[in-house]
Scaffold this motif. Structure first.
Motif, mmCIF file in Angstrom:
data_model
loop_
_atom_site.group_PDB
_atom_site.id
_atom_site.type_symbol
_atom_site.label_atom_id
_atom_site.label_comp_id
_atom_site.label_asym_id
_atom_site.label_seq_id
_atom_site.Cartn_x
_atom_site.Cartn_y
_atom_site.Cartn_z
ATOM 1 N N SER A 1 12.117 50.008 6.299
ATOM 2 C CA SER A 1 11.028 50.739 6.957
ATOM 3 C C SER A 1 10.883 50.261 8.402
ATOM 4 O O SER A 1 11.461 49.251 8.791
ATOM 5 C CB SER A 1 9.725 50.542 6.177
ATOM 6 N N PRO A 2 10.120 50.981 9.211
ATOM 7 C CA PRO A 2 9.949 50.574 10.612
ATOM 8 C C PRO A 2 9.342 49.175 10.729
ATOM 9 O O PRO A 2 8.490 48.792 9.927
ATOM 10 C CB PRO A 2 8.994 51.625 11.184
ATOM 11 N N GLN A 3 9.796 48.445 11.715
ATOM 12 C CA GLN A 3 9.290 47.098 11.962
ATOM 13 C C GLN A 3 7.851 47.161 12.481
ATOM 14 O O GLN A 3 7.518 48.030 13.276
ATOM 15 C CB GLN A 3 10.177 46.378 12.981
ATOM 16 N N PRO A 4 7.006 46.239 12.029
ATOM 17 C CA PRO A 4 5.634 46.205 12.528
ATOM 18 C C PRO A 4 5.583 45.749 13.989
ATOM 19 O O PRO A 4 6.552 45.193 14.511
ATOM 20 C CB PRO A 4 4.952 45.188 11.610
ATOM 21 N N VAL A 5 4.440 45.977 14.604
ATOM 22 C CA VAL A 5 4.204 45.599 15.999
ATOM 23 C C VAL A 5 3.158 44.492 16.003
ATOM 24 O O VAL A 5 2.083 44.650 15.410
ATOM 25 C CB VAL A 5 3.702 46.821 16.803
ATOM 26 N N PHE A 6 3.454 43.380 16.669
ATOM 27 C CA PHE A 6 2.562 42.222 16.644
ATOM 28 C C PHE A 6 1.147 42.564 17.108
ATOM 29 O O PHE A 6 0.168 42.050 16.565
ATOM 30 C CB PHE A 6 3.137 41.079 17.483
ATOM 31 N N GLU A 7 1.020 43.419 18.086
ATOM 32 C CA GLU A 7 -0.296 43.781 18.618
ATOM 33 C C GLU A 7 -1.192 44.449 17.571
ATOM 34 O O GLU A 7 -2.408 44.503 17.742
ATOM 35 C CB GLU A 7 -0.145 44.665 19.856
ATOM 36 N N ASP A 8 -0.622 44.933 16.476
ATOM 37 C CA ASP A 8 -1.433 45.473 15.386
ATOM 38 C C ASP A 8 -2.068 44.364 14.540
ATOM 39 O O ASP A 8 -2.971 44.618 13.751
ATOM 40 C CB ASP A 8 -0.588 46.368 14.470
ATOM 41 N N TYR A 9 -1.571 43.130 14.698
ATOM 42 C CA TYR A 9 -2.042 41.993 13.907
ATOM 43 C C TYR A 9 -2.965 41.073 14.707
ATOM 44 O O TYR A 9 -3.941 40.551 14.173
ATOM 45 C CB TYR A 9 -0.843 41.186 13.393
ATOM 46 N N TYR A 10 -2.585 40.858 15.933
ATOM 47 C CA TYR A 10 -3.357 39.951 16.780
ATOM 48 C C TYR A 10 -3.698 40.635 18.084
ATOM 49 O O TYR A 10 -2.806 41.179 18.721
ATOM 50 C CB TYR A 10 -2.555 38.664 17.064
ATOM 51 N N PRO A 11 -4.960 40.693 18.422
ATOM 52 C CA PRO A 11 -6.102 39.929 17.897
ATOM 53 C C PRO A 11 -6.881 40.601 16.762
ATOM 54 O O PRO A 11 -7.895 40.068 16.322
ATOM 55 C CB PRO A 11 -6.994 39.774 19.122
ATOM 56 N N ALA A 12 -6.425 41.756 16.258
ATOM 57 C CA ALA A 12 -7.192 42.517 15.261
ATOM 58 C C ALA A 12 -7.565 41.686 14.027
ATOM 59 O O ALA A 12 -8.649 41.868 13.474
ATOM 60 C CB ALA A 12 -6.411 43.761 14.839
ATOM 61 N N GLN A 13 -6.700 40.770 13.583
ATOM 62 C CA GLN A 13 -6.973 40.002 12.366
ATOM 63 C C GLN A 13 -7.573 38.623 12.641
ATOM 64 O O GLN A 13 -7.900 37.886 11.712
ATOM 65 C CB GLN A 13 -5.683 39.843 11.557
ATOM 66 N N LYS A 14 -7.729 38.274 13.897
ATOM 67 C CA LYS A 14 -8.200 36.929 14.244
ATOM 68 C C LYS A 14 -9.537 36.599 13.588
ATOM 69 O O LYS A 14 -9.701 35.541 12.966
ATOM 70 C CB LYS A 14 -8.305 36.784 15.760
ATOM 71 N N ALA A 15 -10.516 37.478 13.699
ATOM 72 C CA ALA A 15 -11.851 37.217 13.140
ATOM 73 C C ALA A 15 -11.793 37.044 11.623
ATOM 74 O O ALA A 15 -12.494 36.184 11.065
ATOM 75 C CB ALA A 15 -12.816 38.341 13.517
ATOM 76 N N TYR A 16 -10.976 37.830 10.937
ATOM 77 C CA TYR A 16 -10.838 37.702 9.482
ATOM 78 C C TYR A 16 -10.462 36.268 9.120
ATOM 79 O O TYR A 16 -11.072 35.642 8.250
ATOM 80 C CB TYR A 16 -9.797 38.694 8.947
ATOM 81 N N PHE A 17 -9.445 35.751 9.786
ATOM 82 C CA PHE A 17 -8.968 34.405 9.464
ATOM 83 C C PHE A 17 -9.953 33.329 9.905
ATOM 84 O O PHE A 17 -10.135 32.333 9.211
ATOM 85 C CB PHE A 17 -7.577 34.177 10.047
ATOM 86 N N GLU A 18 -10.607 33.518 11.030
ATOM 87 C CA GLU A 18 -11.597 32.539 11.485
ATOM 88 C C GLU A 18 -12.791 32.477 10.536
ATOM 89 O O GLU A 18 -13.422 31.424 10.411
ATOM 90 C CB GLU A 18 -12.061 32.868 12.891
ATOM 91 N N ASP A 19 -13.098 33.589 9.865
ATOM 92 C CA ASP A 19 -14.229 33.638 8.947
ATOM 93 C C ASP A 19 -13.902 33.161 7.535
ATOM 94 O O ASP A 19 -14.805 33.030 6.699
ATOM 95 C CB ASP A 19 -14.782 35.065 8.869
ATOM 96 N N LEU A 20 -12.632 32.874 7.258
ATOM 97 C CA LEU A 20 -12.270 32.396 5.918
ATOM 98 C C LEU A 20 -12.872 31.019 5.659
ATOM 99 O O LEU A 20 -12.927 30.181 6.557
ATOM 100 C CB LEU A 20 -10.749 32.298 5.765
ATOM 101 N N SER A 21 -13.258 30.792 4.433
ATOM 102 C CA SER A 21 -13.701 29.471 3.990
ATOM 103 C C SER A 21 -12.760 29.021 2.887
ATOM 104 O O SER A 21 -12.425 29.824 2.000
ATOM 105 C CB SER A 21 -15.129 29.521 3.462
ATOM 106 N N ALA A 22 -12.347 27.780 2.934
ATOM 107 C CA ALA A 22 -11.434 27.268 1.903
ATOM 108 C C ALA A 22 -12.149 27.254 0.560
ATOM 109 O O ALA A 22 -13.302 26.852 0.450
ATOM 110 C CB ALA A 22 -10.950 25.874 2.281
ATOM 111 N N GLU A 23 -11.447 27.725 -0.453
ATOM 112 C CA GLU A 23 -11.986 27.770 -1.824
ATOM 113 C C GLU A 23 -11.829 26.427 -2.499
ATOM 114 O O GLU A 23 -10.930 25.697 -2.262
ATOM 115 C CB GLU A 23 -11.239 28.834 -2.639
#
Length: 185
Positions: free
Chosen positions: A163-185
Motif C-alpha cells: 500500500s502507499p507509504q505513510p507521510v510523517f507529517e500525518d503523525y507529527y505533530p498530530a499525535q504528539k498530544a495523545y502521547f504526552e497525555d498517556l499515563s503509565a498503567e
C-alpha cells in the motif's frame, strides 16, 4: 446551467495513535502493536533482512547475530544518519531485542512476533501480531517518540502490503498530544 465549482476532496483523517505506556521496574515501556495477514516468517524477514528493512526503516550492514553490532542507515530521517545497532537477543522468528546508540544516546527496543496458522480447518489464513516495545527510563520525550514509531510501524505495514507509504507529517505533530497525555498503567 452552469455546473457547481469542483471542490477539493476532504483530506484523509490522520492515523489514529495506538501506543500505550506500561510501568516497569526500570521505567516505562512504550508498547505498540500491529497485526498482519501474513505468516510469522514473512514479518520476521521484513524485520531482519537488510533489503527488506530498507523499505520501511533503513538498510543495515555488519553481523546480525546476538552480541554483534551492525550499522543502520536511517533512510527516513533528516540527513539519513547511520546509527549503531547492537543485537542483544535474536530468537528467530519470534523475538528480537536491539539497542541503538548514536549522538542522542541509546534506545532499547524489543520486537515480539506471535502468529496463528489458519482457523483449524486448513481454510484460514496466517496472521502475525507484532508487539513493539521501546524500553524507556522515563516518559520524557514520549510526545516525539510515540508518533515516530507509529509512523515507522505503518511504513512496515505498507511495505508488507504494497500500500502507499505513510507521510510523517500525518503523525507529527498530530499525535504528539495523545502521547504526552498517556499515563503509565
Amino acid at each position: 446551467m452552469t455546473p457547481p465549482p469542483a471542490q477539493a476532496p476532504a483530506p484523509a483523517p490522520a492515523p489514529a495513535p495506538t501506543g500505550r505506556l506500561l510501568r516497569t521496574a526500570d521505567g516505562v515501556d512504550l508498547v505498540l502493536t500491529r497485526v498482519f495477514a501474513l505468516p510469522v516468517q514473512e514479518v520476521w524477514a521484513a524485520l531482519t533482512e537488510s533489503a527488506r528493512t530498507a523499505l520501511w526503516f533503513g538498510p543495515w550492514e555488519g553481523d546480525g547475530g546476538p552480541g554483534t553490532t551492525a550499522r543502520v542507515r536511517m533512510l527516513f530521517e533528516e540527513e539519513t544518519p547511520w546509527t549503531e545497532l547492537r543485537v542483544e537477543a535474536c530468537e528467530a522468528p519470534t523475538r528480537l531485542v536491539v539497542t541503538t546508540v548514536d549522538e542522542a544516546g541509546s534506545w532499547r527496543l524489543e520486537l515480539k512476533l506471535s502468529g496463528t496458522s489458519g482457523d483449524g480447518t486448513g481454510a484460514g489464513s496466517d496472521t502475525t501480531e507484532l508487539t513493539f516495545v521501546h524500553h524507556l527510563r522515563t516518559e520524557e520525550g514520549v510526545g516525539e517518540i510515540g508518533p515516530g514509531w507509529e509512523y515507522y510501524l505503518d511504513k512496515l505495514r505498507a511495505s508488507l502490503g504494497g500500500s502507499p507509504q505513510p507521510v510523517f507529517e500525518d503523525y507529527y505533530p498530530a499525535q504528539k498530544a495523545y502521547f504526552e497525555d498517556l499515563s503509565a498503567e
